[in-house]
Scaffold this motif. Structure first.
Motif, PDB file in Angstrom:
ATOM      1  N   VAL A  88     -12.621 -16.933  40.679  1.00  0.00           N
ATOM      2  CA  VAL A  88     -11.838 -16.232  39.664  1.00  0.00           C
ATOM      3  C   VAL A  88     -10.945 -15.177  40.321  1.00  0.00           C
ATOM      4  O   VAL A  88      -9.767 -15.026  39.962  1.00  0.00           O
ATOM      5  CB  VAL A  88     -12.770 -15.591  38.614  1.00  0.00           C
ATOM      6  CG1 VAL A  88     -12.005 -14.640  37.710  1.00  0.00           C
ATOM      7  CG2 VAL A  88     -13.448 -16.676  37.783  1.00  0.00           C
ATOM      8  N   ALA A  89     -11.497 -14.450  41.283  1.00  0.00           N
ATOM      9  CA  ALA A  89     -10.713 -13.424  41.967  1.00  0.00           C
ATOM     10  C   ALA A  89      -9.549 -14.044  42.731  1.00  0.00           C
ATOM     11  O   ALA A  89      -8.421 -13.520  42.709  1.00  0.00           O
ATOM     12  CB  ALA A  89     -11.608 -12.629  42.920  1.00  0.00           C
ATOM     13  N   TRP A  90      -9.804 -15.156  43.401  1.00  0.00           N
ATOM     14  CA  TRP A  90      -8.750 -15.798  44.181  1.00  0.00           C
ATOM     15  C   TRP A  90      -7.645 -16.337  43.272  1.00  0.00           C
ATOM     16  O   TRP A  90      -6.461 -16.276  43.622  1.00  0.00           O
ATOM     17  CB  TRP A  90      -9.333 -16.921  45.031  1.00  0.00           C
ATOM     18  CG  TRP A  90      -8.334 -17.447  46.020  1.00  0.00           C
ATOM     19  CD1 TRP A  90      -7.588 -18.579  45.920  1.00  0.00           C
ATOM     20  CD2 TRP A  90      -7.948 -16.822  47.251  1.00  0.00           C
ATOM     21  NE1 TRP A  90      -6.763 -18.713  46.999  1.00  0.00           N
ATOM     22  CE2 TRP A  90      -6.963 -17.652  47.841  1.00  0.00           C
ATOM     23  CE3 TRP A  90      -8.345 -15.653  47.904  1.00  0.00           C
ATOM     24  CZ2 TRP A  90      -6.371 -17.334  49.071  1.00  0.00           C
ATOM     25  CZ3 TRP A  90      -7.754 -15.344  49.126  1.00  0.00           C
ATOM     26  CH2 TRP A  90      -6.778 -16.185  49.690  1.00  0.00           C
ATOM     27  N   ARG A  91      -8.019 -16.844  42.132  1.00  0.00           N
ATOM     28  CA  ARG A  91      -7.006 -17.348  41.195  1.00  0.00           C
ATOM     29  C   ARG A  91      -6.059 -16.245  40.734  1.00  0.00           C
ATOM     30  O   ARG A  91      -4.913 -16.513  40.364  1.00  0.00           O
ATOM     31  CB  ARG A  91      -7.683 -17.958  39.974  1.00  0.00           C
ATOM     32  CG  ARG A  91      -8.293 -19.322  40.191  1.00  0.00           C
ATOM     33  CD  ARG A  91      -9.040 -19.733  38.942  1.00  0.00           C
ATOM     34  NE  ARG A  91      -9.626 -21.062  39.048  1.00  0.00           N
ATOM     35  CZ  ARG A  91     -10.520 -21.534  38.190  1.00  0.00           C
ATOM     36  NH1 ARG A  91     -10.939 -20.768  37.182  1.00  0.00           N
ATOM     37  NH2 ARG A  91     -11.009 -22.748  38.333  1.00  0.00           N
ATOM     38  N   SER A  92      -6.552 -15.008  40.724  1.00  0.00           N
ATOM     39  CA  SER A  92      -5.735 -13.903  40.221  1.00  0.00           C
ATOM     40  C   SER A  92      -4.759 -13.376  41.274  1.00  0.00           C
ATOM     41  O   SER A  92      -3.862 -12.596  40.948  1.00  0.00           O
ATOM     42  CB  SER A  92      -6.630 -12.756  39.745  1.00  0.00           C
ATOM     43  OG  SER A  92      -7.268 -12.121  40.841  1.00  0.00           O
ATOM     44  N   VAL A  93      -4.931 -13.771  42.534  1.00  0.00           N
ATOM     45  CA  VAL A  93      -4.103 -13.219  43.608  1.00  0.00           C
ATOM     46  C   VAL A  93      -2.618 -13.530  43.427  1.00  0.00           C
ATOM     47  O   VAL A  93      -1.778 -12.628  43.571  1.00  0.00           O
ATOM     48  CB  VAL A  93      -4.616 -13.704  44.979  1.00  0.00           C
ATOM     49  CG1 VAL A  93      -3.626 -13.352  46.085  1.00  0.00           C
ATOM     50  CG2 VAL A  93      -5.977 -13.092  45.273  1.00  0.00           C
ATOM     51  N   PRO A  94      -2.229 -14.774  43.138  1.00  0.00           N
ATOM     52  CA  PRO A  94      -0.789 -15.037  42.972  1.00  0.00           C
ATOM     53  C   PRO A  94      -0.139 -14.167  41.901  1.00  0.00           C
ATOM     54  O   PRO A  94       0.966 -13.650  42.096  1.00  0.00           O
ATOM     55  CB  PRO A  94      -0.749 -16.525  42.587  1.00  0.00           C
ATOM     56  CG  PRO A  94      -1.984 -17.100  43.194  1.00  0.00           C
ATOM     57  CD  PRO A  94      -3.020 -16.024  43.049  1.00  0.00           C
ATOM     58  N   GLU A  95      -0.837 -13.964  40.780  1.00  0.00           N
ATOM     59  CA  GLU A  95      -0.268 -13.150  39.710  1.00  0.00           C
ATOM     60  C   GLU A  95      -0.180 -11.684  40.121  1.00  0.00           C
ATOM     61  O   GLU A  95       0.832 -11.016  39.886  1.00  0.00           O
ATOM     62  CB  GLU A  95      -1.100 -13.281  38.440  1.00  0.00           C
ATOM     63  CG  GLU A  95      -0.540 -12.486  37.264  1.00  0.00           C
ATOM     64  CD  GLU A  95      -1.356 -12.668  35.989  1.00  0.00           C
ATOM     65  OE1 GLU A  95      -1.051 -11.982  34.999  1.00  0.00           O
ATOM     66  OE2 GLU A  95      -2.293 -13.488  35.994  1.00  0.00           O
ATOM     67  N   SER A  96      -1.244 -11.178  40.751  1.00  0.00           N
ATOM     68  CA  SER A  96      -1.251  -9.759  41.118  1.00  0.00           C
ATOM     69  C   SER A  96      -0.301  -9.459  42.264  1.00  0.00           C
ATOM     70  O   SER A  96       0.243  -8.357  42.364  1.00  0.00           O
ATOM     71  CB  SER A  96      -2.672  -9.323  41.498  1.00  0.00           C
ATOM     72  OG  SER A  96      -3.142 -10.053  42.619  1.00  0.00           O
ATOM     73  N   ASP A 154       0.176 -18.807  47.100  1.00  0.00           N
ATOM     74  CA  ASP A 154      -0.514 -18.836  48.381  1.00  0.00           C
ATOM     75  C   ASP A 154       0.314 -19.522  49.454  1.00  0.00           C
ATOM     76  O   ASP A 154       0.417 -19.045  50.596  1.00  0.00           O
ATOM     77  CB  ASP A 154      -1.859 -19.546  48.209  1.00  0.00           C
ATOM     78  CG  ASP A 154      -2.769 -19.342  49.411  1.00  0.00           C
ATOM     79  OD1 ASP A 154      -2.731 -18.247  50.004  1.00  0.00           O
ATOM     80  OD2 ASP A 154      -3.518 -20.280  49.746  1.00  0.00           O
ATOM     81  N   ASP A 155       0.916 -20.679  49.120  1.00  0.00           N
ATOM     82  CA  ASP A 155       1.703 -21.395  50.121  1.00  0.00           C
ATOM     83  C   ASP A 155       2.945 -20.599  50.534  1.00  0.00           C
ATOM     84  O   ASP A 155       3.362 -20.630  51.697  1.00  0.00           O
ATOM     85  CB  ASP A 155       2.084 -22.783  49.625  1.00  0.00           C
ATOM     86  CG  ASP A 155       2.846 -22.761  48.309  1.00  0.00           C
ATOM     87  OD1 ASP A 155       2.887 -21.697  47.651  1.00  0.00           O
ATOM     88  OD2 ASP A 155       3.405 -23.812  47.941  1.00  0.00           O
ATOM     89  N   GLN A 156       3.519 -19.850  49.609  1.00  0.00           N
ATOM     90  CA  GLN A 156       4.665 -19.010  49.938  1.00  0.00           C
ATOM     91  C   GLN A 156       4.257 -17.873  50.879  1.00  0.00           C
ATOM     92  O   GLN A 156       4.961 -17.553  51.836  1.00  0.00           O
ATOM     93  CB  GLN A 156       5.284 -18.430  48.663  1.00  0.00           C
ATOM     94  CG  GLN A 156       5.883 -19.472  47.734  1.00  0.00           C
ATOM     95  CD  GLN A 156       6.295 -18.868  46.403  1.00  0.00           C
ATOM     96  OE1 GLN A 156       5.654 -17.944  45.905  1.00  0.00           O
ATOM     97  NE2 GLN A 156       7.358 -19.401  45.816  1.00  0.00           N
TER      98      GLN A 156
END
Length: 277
Positions: free
Chosen positions: A201-209, A214-216
């Motif tokens: 869940v935490a990792w999923r929130s990284v792109p938004e925050s 991730d690939d970028q």
């Protein structure tokens, strides 16, 4: 020295959880009771997390004054106990009619969203049953991520929690394990499901925050890392390159969750089939 007031508070909470306390009804708003308050509390926490939960916000959601809640629920701590028992009751398995947790606040006697995850007469292999237990708990945390931010502590001993524990133990019943070993195996699987899902869940929130996929992020950092690492950390470069190429970024949280669960079950299998002291 004992705490008589604390004991009374705990007894009151248990009465609320199990539906054994009969309210007086004096000064109570018609249609407002623990069930409605718990539902509103879960909705508030689902929308904004535990930091957003307060008696005032729950009252606003119900369209009542905050003081009217205290006639039914002592405080936010007691409300949270009721909420936890409610949502953990969602993942109960078919435990049979004799122990259906339908007496406490929010328990309507119906099957929860994950009720088909297991059955009292389940004949599937034990590994498949434990796999379903882990996935049902993952689904619970994904529906109610605020559970992951709640500090670990003693369990809320309500009907939802007890029925869930009883049903999940059936995944390892009949394997020749001792009672304590059954509890420890289940604790291992549930602990993995909680911790790994928290990471997911935490990792999923990284792109938004971060405002960056991730690939970028990796495409931006890779050229610099290639220049500075060279041969100094050859093993890290080799493994990291293979992993990021396969993941399309620095981490694949879904793959990690699946890999970890498989290894947990492998370990349990070696314990079940191997010699034990």
């Amino acid at each position: 020295m004992g705490d008589p007031g604390g004991e009374r508070d705990r007894a009151r909470t248990l009465d609320l959880l199990w539906g054994t306390r009969v309210p007086s009804g004096l000064g109570r708003k018609p249609g407002l009771g623990p069930e409605q308050i718990v539902s509103a509390g879960v909705a508030v926490a689902d929308d904004g997390g535990l930091d957003s939960l307060s008696m005032r916000r729950v009252a606003e959601r119900l369209g009542v004054g905050a003081m009217s809640l205290y006639r039914h629920v002592r405080d936010k701590s007691e409300l949270l106990d009721l909420m936890v028992d409610r949502v953990l009751g969602e993942v109960r398995y078919d435990v049979g009619p004799s122990v259906t947790p339908d007496d406490g606040p929010g328990h309507d006697g119906g099957a929860g969203p994950d009720a088909d995850a297991g059955a009292a007469a389940d004949t599937a292999p034990w590994r498949s049953r434990l796999d379903r237990v882990a996935r049902a708990n993952r689904a619970l945390y994904e529906r109610h991520p605020w559970l992951l931010s709640r500090p670990e502590g003693r369990p809320t001993l309500g009907p939802g929690v007890v029925a869930k524990y009883d049903a999940e133990l059936r995944a390892v019943d009949g394997l020749g394990l001792g009672d304590v070993e059954m509890d420890l195996v289940l604790t291992l699987v549930l602990g993995y499901a909680r911790d790994a899902t928290a990471s997911l869940v935490a990792w999923r929130s990284v792109p938004e925050s971060s405002g960056q996929a991730d690939d970028q992020w990796w495409a931006e950092h890779e050229p610099h890392m290639t220049r500075v690492l060279g041969d100094r950390y050859a093993l890290a470069v080799r493994v990291g390159s293979a992993a990021t190429s396969r993941y399309g970024g620095v981490h694949d949280a879904e793959r990690a969750w699946e890999f970890g669960l498989s290894r947990i079950l492998d370990g349990i299998e070696s314990f079940v089939v191997g010699p034990r002291r």
